[in-house]
Design an enzyme around this catalytic site. Structure first.
Site, PDB file in Angstrom:
ATOM      1  N   HIS A 174       0.842  -1.206  -0.154  1.00 45.82           N
ATOM      2  CA  HIS A 174       0.076  -0.008   0.010  1.00 45.82           C
ATOM      3  C   HIS A 174       0.909   1.330  -0.044  1.00 45.82           C
ATOM      4  CE1 HIS A 174      -3.869  -2.220   0.811  1.00 45.82           C
ATOM      5  NE2 HIS A 174      -2.861  -3.256   1.385  1.00 45.82           N
TER       6      HIS A 174
ATOM      7  N   ASP B  49      -8.771  -4.870  -2.345  1.00 45.22           N
ATOM      8  CA  ASP B  49      -7.985  -5.078  -1.380  1.00 45.22           C
ATOM      9  C   ASP B  49      -8.184  -4.251  -0.090  1.00 45.22           C
ATOM     10  OD1 ASP B  49      -6.076  -7.126   0.305  1.00 45.22           O
ATOM     11  OD2 ASP B  49      -5.011  -4.867   0.492  1.00 45.22           O
TER      12      ASP B  49
ATOM     13  N   HIS C 216      -9.021 -10.565  -1.192  1.00 48.97           N
ATOM     14  CA  HIS C 216      -9.018 -10.334   0.162  1.00 48.97           C
ATOM     15  C   HIS C 216     -10.033 -11.213   0.945  1.00 48.97           C
ATOM     16  CE1 HIS C 216      -8.446  -7.720   3.924  1.00 48.97           C
ATOM     17  NE2 HIS C 216      -9.229  -8.545   4.250  1.00 48.97           N
TER      18      HIS C 216
ATOM     19  N   HIS D 159      -2.576 -12.533   1.253  1.00 51.13           N
ATOM     20  CA  HIS D 159      -2.306 -12.803   2.621  1.00 51.13           C
ATOM     21  C   HIS D 159      -2.986 -13.769   3.279  1.00 51.13           C
ATOM     22  CE1 HIS D 159      -5.938 -10.170   2.759  1.00 51.13           C
ATOM     23  NE2 HIS D 159      -5.226  -8.993   2.885  1.00 51.13           N
TER      24      HIS D 159
ATOM     25  N   ASP E 245       2.372  -7.092   2.358  1.00 58.49           N
ATOM     26  CA  ASP E 245       1.110  -6.317   2.688  1.00 58.49           C
ATOM     27  C   ASP E 245       1.496  -4.910   3.363  1.00 58.49           C
ATOM     28  OD1 ASP E 245      -1.290  -5.362   2.726  1.00 58.49           O
ATOM     29  OD2 ASP E 245      -1.964  -6.892   4.373  1.00 58.49           O
TER      30      ASP E 245
ATOM     31  N   HIS F 111       0.781   3.541   8.321  1.00 58.93           N
ATOM     32  CA  HIS F 111      -0.268   4.408   8.732  1.00 58.93           C
ATOM     33  C   HIS F 111       0.377   5.367   9.531  1.00 58.93           C
ATOM     34  CE1 HIS F 111      -3.686   2.098   7.837  1.00 58.93           C
ATOM     35  NE2 HIS F 111      -3.239   0.842   7.956  1.00 58.93           N
TER      36      HIS F 111
HETATM   37  O1  DOR Z   1      -3.876  -4.947   7.507  1.00 53.26           O
HETATM   38  C1  DOR Z   1      -4.279  -4.315   6.446  1.00 53.26           C
HETATM   39  N1  DOR Z   1      -4.073  -2.971   6.249  1.00 53.26           N
HETATM   40  N2  DOR Z   1      -4.796  -5.168   5.770  1.00 53.26           N
HETATM   41  C2  DOR Z   1      -5.488  -4.851   4.455  1.00 53.26           C
HETATM   42  O2  DOR Z   1      -5.986  -5.803   4.015  1.00 53.26           O
HETATM   43  C3  DOR Z   1      -5.527  -3.276   4.284  1.00 53.26           C
HETATM   44  C4  DOR Z   1      -4.395  -2.683   4.793  1.00 53.26           C
HETATM   45  C5  DOR Z   1      -4.353  -0.905   4.700  1.00 53.26           C
HETATM   46  O3  DOR Z   1      -4.874  -0.606   3.635  1.00 53.26           O
HETATM   47  O4  DOR Z   1      -4.197  -0.428   5.562  1.00 53.26           O
END
Ligand code: DOR
Length: 455
Positions: free
Chosen positions: A66, A155, A182, A235, A330, A334
């Protein structure tokens, strides 16, 4: 500057060619020119001598990351994400479409590709299956493929409607691109925030049963049988899912699957601050102390959730026997604000690029995984699963390389990550094995001893 390099002295490991020996690699004009023992340096070659204890492999290929741009640049940008990838040894990264706007139009694919033009990793966009990832109406899949999408996925969310999933598979089939699911039955998972089991009960957190993954995967496999389309399970986290993929492959279905480092290595006990499971066991066997963590550490909150030691064992077995094709990070960065809150309110995700290799090497050091299998799962296996032009050191291939010291210890300090996402449950742990250099198209884009811009 010379465009010709002779890299000598390291152990060269390229599972795509079954090559595993100390030797030399000649790079010319961004491509692999020759590989073998004792290559003679050409007059124009810059010679780079590497320690014999280091390992040189094809650049790692990540099918699941991401990068957050456009829309969530406080979490990550394409540049910062690609810099983090380079530090982790990843040279080809496939980015998920849960951006803002969702990557469901040719214009957004073009935007991502444009932003990635000078990035220190090759960025391959994955397009959304449904418009806005809303699960109602298919995106313009042919147009997205034409624009450069390498796969389709919603996803972050499953495709809950069986009818829509059937249509997505049917449309993807002639395009030759995989549908990436997913696997999550939202009805069954509900408000779950961690694996459903004794630990969730003790912690008073809503649980998320393993069946929530298995049910959706079983449904999807029935639809793959119906349509014959290429399907990739993202995953995997449960023993049941591994068994389903194994059976599907035996049947000859066009199915592939990935596992993340955290699902292979960590368990739901980490949510309670008890660091048990394969990583803790492997580090303990190496004499590396693993202090207890904090209870309710939101860095352990991830979707799908960390599961049990038995699930970890089944995932490892699946990786070893080829049921699981690829290791994918993955990488889900954040902001601190997204995570500095109560467990139930925190965002799901782990910032994974910069710890992936070192954490996985613990399994190798502990004698639970062969190094060639690990490298194959990070290079040729993901590349072949999705037909990506990457993952080999064969002459003519782009000179994308990862060079690592398998033994060097280092301590995970998220504050030093290139990623804007500092969210990792491994903060403060000492791991063994470190990426030393990453090369992209014959250019060194990361060198642990060098100076790097922060993005
Ligand atoms: O833990 C996750 N974060 N799993 C996901 O499928 C999406 C991802 C996110 O976009 O933060």
């Amino acid at each position: 500057m010379s465009e010709t390099f002779l890299l000598r002295g390291a152990r060269i490991l390229d599972p795509a060619q079954g090559y595993d020996a100390h030797g030399d690699l000649l790079i010319r004009d961004g491509r692999i020119y020759a590989l073998g023992p004792d290559l003679a340096p050409t007059a124009d070659a810059a010679v780079v001598t590497l320690p014999a204890s280091w390992v040189l492999t094809p650049g790692f290929v990540d099918l699941h990351a991401h990068l957050r741009e456009p829309g969530f640049e406080a979490k990550e940008t394409i540049q910062s994400g690609a810099a983090a990838a380079a530090r982790g040894g990843f040279t080809t990264i496939c980015c998920m479409p849960n951006t803002q706007p969702v990557t469901d139009s040719a214009a957004t694919i073009a935007y991502v590709r444009d932003r990635a033009k000078d990035a220190p990793a090759r960025v391959r966009p994955i397009a959304a299956i449904s418009k806005g990832e809303a699960g109602k109406e298919l995106a313009e899949m042919a147009e997205l493929a034409e624009a450069g999408a390498v796969a389709f996925s919603d996803d972050g969310r499953p495709v809950s409607s069986s009818r829509l999933m059937r249509s997505a598979l049917a449309y993807a089939a002639p395009l030759g691109l995989p549908i990436v699911e997913h696997c999550q039955d939202e009805d069954l998972v509900g408000a779950g925030v961690m694996h459903e089991g004794a630990i969730a009960t003790l912690l008073g957190l809503p649980g998320w049963p393993a069946a929530g993954e298995d049910v959706m995967l079983a449904r999807d496999l029935a639809l793959v049988r119906l349509t014959g389309a290429k399907y990739h399970a993202a995953h995997l986290s449960t023993a049941g899912a591994v068994a389903l993929v194994r059976q599907a492959k035996r049947e000859g279905l066009p199915v592939s699957a990935e596992v993340t480092p955290h699902h292979l290595l960590l368990t739901d006990a980490w949510v309670a601050g008890e660091r048990s499971g394969p990583l803790a066991d492997a580090l303990a066997a190496l004499g590396i102390a693993v202090p207890p963590g904090a209870r309710y550490d939101t860095a352990t909150k991830v979707n799908p959730p960390l599961r049990t030691t038995d699930d970890c064992a089944a995932l490892l077995e699946g990786l070893r026997d080829g049921t699981i094709d690829a290791i994918a990070t993955d990488h889900a960065p954040h902001t601190t604000v997204d995570k500095a809150c109560e467990y139930a309110d925190a965002a799901f995700g782990i910032s994974g690029f910069e710890t992936a290799l070192a954490s996985l090497l613990a399994l190798v050091h502990a004698g639970r995984l062969e190094l060639p299998t690990l490298v194959a799962a990070l290079t040729v296996r993901p590349a072949r699963a999705w037909n990506l032009d990457a993952g080999t050191l064969a002459p003519g291939a782009a000179a994308d390389l990862t060079i690592f010291d398998p033994d060097e210890p280092w301590t995970v300090e998220p504050g030093r990550f290139a990623s804007r996402g500092k969210n990792t449950p491994l903060a403060g742990l000492t791991l063994r094995g470190r990426v030393r250099q990453t090369w992209l198209g014959g250019r060194r884009v990361y060198d642990v001893g060098g100076e790097y811009p922060s993005f």
